[in-house]
Design a protein around this motif. Sequence first.
Motif, mmCIF file in Angstrom:
data_model
loop_
_atom_site.group_PDB
_atom_site.id
_atom_site.type_symbol
_atom_site.label_atom_id
_atom_site.label_comp_id
_atom_site.label_asym_id
_atom_site.label_seq_id
_atom_site.Cartn_x
_atom_site.Cartn_y
_atom_site.Cartn_z
ATOM 1 N N LEU A 21 1.484 17.549 -4.041
ATOM 2 C CA LEU A 21 1.367 16.115 -4.276
ATOM 3 C C LEU A 21 2.220 15.394 -3.240
ATOM 4 N N THR A 22 1.587 14.490 -2.497
ATOM 5 C CA THR A 22 2.280 13.701 -1.483
ATOM 6 C C THR A 22 2.191 12.235 -1.854
ATOM 7 N N VAL A 23 3.336 11.572 -1.871
ATOM 8 C CA VAL A 23 3.404 10.130 -2.075
ATOM 9 C C VAL A 23 4.170 9.554 -0.900
ATOM 10 N N ASP A 24 3.480 8.762 -0.091
ATOM 11 C CA ASP A 24 4.046 8.246 1.151
ATOM 12 C C ASP A 24 4.535 9.413 2.011
ATOM 13 N N LYS A 25 5.828 9.548 2.247
ATOM 14 C CA LYS A 25 6.320 10.593 3.145
ATOM 15 C C LYS A 25 6.816 11.844 2.426
ATOM 16 N N ASN A 26 6.789 11.843 1.111
ATOM 17 C CA ASN A 26 7.429 12.918 0.352
ATOM 18 C C ASN A 26 6.386 13.792 -0.325
ATOM 19 N N THR A 27 6.611 15.108 -0.249
ATOM 20 C CA THR A 27 5.672 16.091 -0.790
ATOM 21 C C THR A 27 6.410 17.069 -1.684
ATOM 22 N N GLN A 28 5.782 17.414 -2.811
ATOM 23 C CA GLN A 28 6.291 18.474 -3.681
ATOM 24 C C GLN A 28 5.144 19.391 -4.059
ATOM 25 N N GLN A 29 5.477 20.679 -4.196
ATOM 26 C CA GLN A 29 4.472 21.678 -4.561
ATOM 27 C C GLN A 29 4.720 22.149 -5.986
ATOM 28 N N VAL A 30 3.652 22.274 -6.748
ATOM 29 C CA VAL A 30 3.747 22.762 -8.122
ATOM 30 C C VAL A 30 2.665 23.814 -8.325
ATOM 31 N N GLN A 31 2.895 24.657 -9.330
ATOM 32 C CA GLN A 31 1.915 25.681 -9.678
ATOM 33 C C GLN A 31 1.068 25.163 -10.831
ATOM 34 N N ILE A 32 -0.244 25.394 -10.745
ATOM 35 C CA ILE A 32 -1.163 24.920 -11.770
ATOM 36 C C ILE A 32 -1.854 26.116 -12.398
ATOM 37 N N PRO A 33 -2.326 25.987 -13.641
ATOM 38 C CA PRO A 33 -2.994 27.105 -14.305
ATOM 39 C C PRO A 33 -4.324 27.443 -13.641
ATOM 40 N N ALA A 34 -4.789 28.670 -13.906
ATOM 41 C CA ALA A 34 -6.029 29.142 -13.278
ATOM 42 C C ALA A 34 -7.221 28.285 -13.664
ATOM 43 N N GLU A 35 -7.191 27.671 -14.852
ATOM 44 C CA GLU A 35 -8.320 26.841 -15.289
ATOM 45 C C GLU A 35 -8.503 25.612 -14.412
ATOM 46 N N LEU A 36 -7.476 25.257 -13.646
ATOM 47 C CA LEU A 36 -7.589 24.103 -12.756
ATOM 48 C C LEU A 36 -7.705 24.508 -11.298
ATOM 49 N N SER A 37 -8.024 25.780 -11.072
ATOM 50 C CA SER A 37 -8.136 26.239 -9.689
ATOM 51 C C SER A 37 -9.362 25.673 -8.998
ATOM 52 N N HIS A 38 -10.277 25.055 -9.772
ATOM 53 C CA HIS A 38 -11.432 24.381 -9.168
ATOM 54 C C HIS A 38 -11.838 23.226 -10.066
ATOM 55 N N TRP A 93 0.833 -1.205 0.000
ATOM 56 C CA TRP A 93 0.000 0.000 0.000
ATOM 57 C C TRP A 93 0.871 1.259 0.000
ATOM 58 N N HIS A 94 0.483 2.203 -0.850
ATOM 59 C CA HIS A 94 1.156 3.495 -0.914
ATOM 60 C C HIS A 94 0.115 4.599 -0.806
ATOM 61 N N HIS A 95 0.463 5.617 -0.035
ATOM 62 C CA HIS A 95 -0.468 6.713 0.228
ATOM 63 C C HIS A 95 -0.227 7.856 -0.749
ATOM 64 N N VAL A 96 -1.324 8.380 -1.321
ATOM 65 C CA VAL A 96 -1.252 9.494 -2.260
ATOM 66 C C VAL A 96 -2.239 10.558 -1.817
ATOM 67 N N LYS A 97 -1.797 11.803 -1.881
ATOM 68 C CA LYS A 97 -2.683 12.919 -1.514
ATOM 69 C C LYS A 97 -2.421 14.095 -2.433
ATOM 70 N N LEU A 98 -3.498 14.652 -2.984
ATOM 71 C CA LEU A 98 -3.449 15.860 -3.791
ATOM 72 C C LEU A 98 -4.184 16.966 -3.059
ATOM 73 N N GLU A 99 -3.498 18.072 -2.825
ATOM 74 C CA GLU A 99 -4.106 19.222 -2.167
ATOM 75 C C GLU A 99 -4.007 20.425 -3.102
ATOM 76 N N ARG A 100 -5.150 20.994 -3.457
ATOM 77 C CA ARG A 100 -5.158 22.196 -4.275
ATOM 78 C C ARG A 100 -5.355 23.401 -3.370
ATOM 79 N N SER A 114 -5.524 27.165 -4.051
ATOM 80 C CA SER A 114 -5.603 28.226 -5.054
ATOM 81 C C SER A 114 -4.860 27.792 -6.315
ATOM 82 N N THR A 115 -3.765 28.466 -6.651
ATOM 83 C CA THR A 115 -3.036 28.120 -7.880
ATOM 84 C C THR A 115 -1.871 27.180 -7.611
ATOM 85 N N HIS A 116 -1.771 26.643 -6.407
ATOM 86 C CA HIS A 116 -0.712 25.701 -6.093
ATOM 87 C C HIS A 116 -1.323 24.350 -5.751
ATOM 88 N N LEU A 117 -0.547 23.323 -6.014
ATOM 89 C CA LEU A 117 -1.001 21.972 -5.733
ATOM 90 C C LEU A 117 0.128 21.209 -5.060
#
Length: 1218
Positions: free
Chosen positions: A246-263, A232-239, A241-244
């Motif tokens: 992504l967490t996989v198990d213990k590691n997290t990275q932040q990325v910027q997403i376009p405004a069209e994906l803000s919701h 089992w591996h844990h995945v989490k996506l948190e949006r 505003s314009t940042h997202l």
Amino acid sequence: MNNTHTKFTLTVYTHYYNPVFVFIPCAGAGGWSPLVSDRYQWLEVDLGRRTQITAVATQGRYGSSDWLTAYLLMFSDTGHNWRQHRQEDSLGAFPGNSNADTVVQYKLEQPVIARFLRLIPLDWNPSGRIGLRLEIYGCRYTSSVASFDGSRSSLVYRLSVRASWTVMETISLKFKTLKNSGTLLHAEGLRDHSLTLVLEKGKLLLYHLQGRTALSSALLVSLGSLLDDQHWHHVKLERLSTHLNLTVDKNTQQVQIPAELSHWHIHTKVGSFLNFHGCLENLLYSDINLIDLAKHSSPQVAVVGNVTFSCAEPVSVAVTFTDSHSFLQLPGLTSWSTGLVSVTLQFRTWNKGGLLLTFGLPQQDGTVFLYLSQARLRLQITKAGRSSLDLSAGSGLNDGQWHYVELSFKHDHLSITVDKDEGATAHISISVPLTSDSQLFFGGCPTEESAQKCKNPFNTFQGCIRLLTLDDQTVDLIKVQQRLLGNYSHLQIDMCGIIDRCYPSHCEHGGICTQSWSTFHCNCSNSGYRGATCHSSIYEQSCEAYKHKGNMSGHYYIDVDGSGPIKPQLIYCNMTEDKTWMVIQHNNTELTRVQSSAERNQHFAYFDYSSEEEQLVAVISQSEHCEQELSYHCRKSRLSNTLEGAPFSWWVGGSGPGQIQTSWGGALTGTRQCACSLQDSCLDPSHYCNCDADYDQWTEDTGLLTHKETLPVRSLVLGDIHRPGSEAAYRVGPLRCHGDKNFWNAAFFDKETSYLHFPTFQGELNADISFLFKTTSSSGVFLENLGIRDFIRIELSSSTEVVFSFDVGNGPLDVRVKTNLPLNDSRWHRVRAERNVKEASLRVDNFPAATHEAPTDGLMHLQLNSQLFIGGTASRQKGFLGCIRSLQLNGVTLDLEKRAKITPGVLPGCPGHCSSYGSLCQNEGRCEEKANGFSCDCGRSAYTGAFCHKEVSASFKSTTSITYILKEPFELSRNSSGLPSSIYSDITLRGENISLSFSTNQSPALLLYVSSFYREYLILLINKNGEDSQMAFFLGCLLSIVINVADGRLHTVTVRRLADIVSVQVNTNTREIFLTLSYRFLVEVLFICPPSPSLCCVFLSLDSEPDGLDAEMAELASLGFTGCLSGVHFNSISPLKAALLHPDSPVIVTGPLVQSSCGSSSPANTYAAETTHSLSGQPGSVDPGQPLVNTIRSDSALIGGNAILLSRNKNKSKDYKS
């Protein structure tokens, strides 16, 4: 238990009223103790259902000498495919007991969810046997599970059209799969924009798609590795505003997403959009459990394809070959006598080489080897010790992915296949006879007597093998484990123990990570950093540091925070005699004209700097002083309206976006004034700026901005430019800073019991410590920080040894550097210690570094909790006596001076730098102490520059000459009785030391002439010698060196006289003469200026006939000199330097004299040189910051040109001997 291999399984049933408490007193009240004590025993616990396990506790067997000292923990959901639990993601072994009664509890850092637990003994009391009582702690675990079959099965969740917009949206899930590819999530936004989370080669990749085709996709981030391990591996996506995130198990990275994906408000599709084959658990959109909705047939979630609400897990037994002793031996099959043989398997590894399979061919006295070499699969058949066949297939097989291999013999036809359709096949016609007596060896060979049947000339295979078949029959590896089939050693069966040591990567600053089975390597090329993990910068942190290594002006890479996250930047360092400037350019430093225009009310100018924002902020912060010239030239163009009204013009400066500033260059911040207001020199006294007078004539307001909080200037707004006749021009100069507050920050410890303390050092995975020290003591602790069991310490253990000690839980370790020179010599010495997950190293000055590798699977985290002690220890013993300077921990400088001001026994600062840096002053330059550093006084040198290293050169024409008057006759007569001894010694010459450099095509030519008031003279000249020219020196006698010097190249001449010995050196050619006694006396008289009317002069390049010369010499003098002279020095006098740089000296210049760079190969303009200095790629480069001796680097062809000198004569005596 009669077997040598024991498996003990206990099934536990619980009602889960509260935390699970399991007590296992196996084999009666005494505990569990197998009949045979070896590493092939284990205790397995079946908890009945998946449970959240939080801790385990062990005891020895009751009333015995039997207890474990170390063990492994394995977890599984199914009783197969075990996963080893590791501390700190590295160490697998858990500490056990030291006696039979004490309970040792280990709390898991993260709870483990599993049904089965397996404890494997590693070590036990040598005076007893394996003995164990075990407690397991945990809680009930519930979940919702769905299984997808890979045939476009999915769950589609459609959000309500009226769903309210939220600031944060989250999607979380767990997944497990044996496949290395498939789509987990697809979320759509506005205008065909969508996010897709895809599993590719065991990694999760997040794509941004625009449109319906994959051709318009962009990769946003990649996380995870080896995720196809059926765990089992844990995945989490948190949006947000314009940042997202992504967490996989213990590691997290932040990325910027376009405004069209803000919701994600249209619909969210979850599951196998393409081909995901596996299970999902607790799939949540915000707090909505989508699997529960689907399970209860909610209309919000559509089930597409074959989706079941349980996790069907295929059983796949893998085996891990752990080390060089690993092997698996299997017997042949009876069906092989028919000549049809087939062996298939899947393997994964990081190693480029290793034996996969070998077996003998007794009938042909041969051997078959199937092995990896350079990440390719190779098949080799040897007969009578010689290779008769060599096939290869595949490439890049050490990528950690599962690769399929098939070895087939059919009717004298042999073939090997890699990865079926995606791979390659090699085949050949050859007979390979096998029988049921044949023995197959996988991975390696045994070391016992049976090894004679197996020879391995290659490396042992380290990796995992699964799905092993012989003639399409799957080998039951569980029977192998139970010793019911074949033989094995050093294997981990029913698990794949592969570890991705490059995820997360320990290589910093862009270093590229590569790995083998047991270790990893960081390639730091082109990163600007060095060390096992690319942690330490190869560049200095300021221009000040470069200067004190003896470097000249030029472009240098500056790493302002050392090992910190800020990248190195290319900065121009201007090394002047008194200050060292860091110069940062921007896109427009020229004077820029602004024309008036009725169509626009304002002119905007924006300045982009060559350094990034964080670099600028750091440079300004660490500098003692920064400035930037701001100049405004105006004609009917005002800066301010009134002090109360809005200004016409302003500028923006400071960190980040900056702040509006209305004060101008040279004025105080916030005053809305200019420099002329402080000097009471404004054109109109009623205004505070010249331009505010609004005159119809050009004027200017120019000055320096020096308030660091308002720098750098980022933009400029000019407002009063639209009126008829309005004209303006502006200039914003480069940002200039000097003074490194960190480099000279020091403290002096004058008592052994004194120390400074700071907050706990945070260096869990990477710790680098650097400082300079000087002392007269032979021992003392520089630094110490303690934890509960961990510690770190650096000390001077003797006058020739520095020791770096630490413990991260693997036991204390010392790294020592011994020197062949004493370190207690009251000079600055550089110490640099680094400890990371791969190694520890220690450097002292330029002595060879000492390193010590970290254990492969040891503890990694340095856990400290006490204060950091500098100059001593908490016990106040072994304190350090002396100075510590520029102490930096992970690139951050500790403010020793600030803390020393409030600490008894410690003084801020530490004087006395010339003992270490004085040798940097060249060419008779003298080192002068400063509060922070030193400077070179070039007053007595013929050279100039920061280190008295720059030659003073000039171009001469035939009409050019320089006369330096040593002493006026009447002054000499008037003051002779009161002359200080130092001056008297200067004019009473018992010897001369003269040097210069020249280049010319003229021959003959007179270079230097020195005369006394009694018509005594000394001459240095170029004489004609047939077709060539020669260097000649005349001092009563003619001493010449035959060498062609009129060739346009630079030549160096040195003349020295001491009493009756005269030597002349031209380049590397030297001659000496010995003067007679009478002439020696005469020379002394000639060089002494007696208290009577006389005149002593030094002439350069005579253009007229001096009095007292004979006819031949006079004719030479009349020719003058055309060419270049540089570095002219006569004892303590530098006549050329005086003429060019000190016009107030007693010097007379006739004819044109032009300063030039003719004495050097580098241009005179320091900016034109623009030499970029880099330490990368230089073998044996020294440690940054270390003060170096005699290592001045310059682009000049000659530094300290040693010169051409004089010949001196009194007309009456010409006796000499040579």
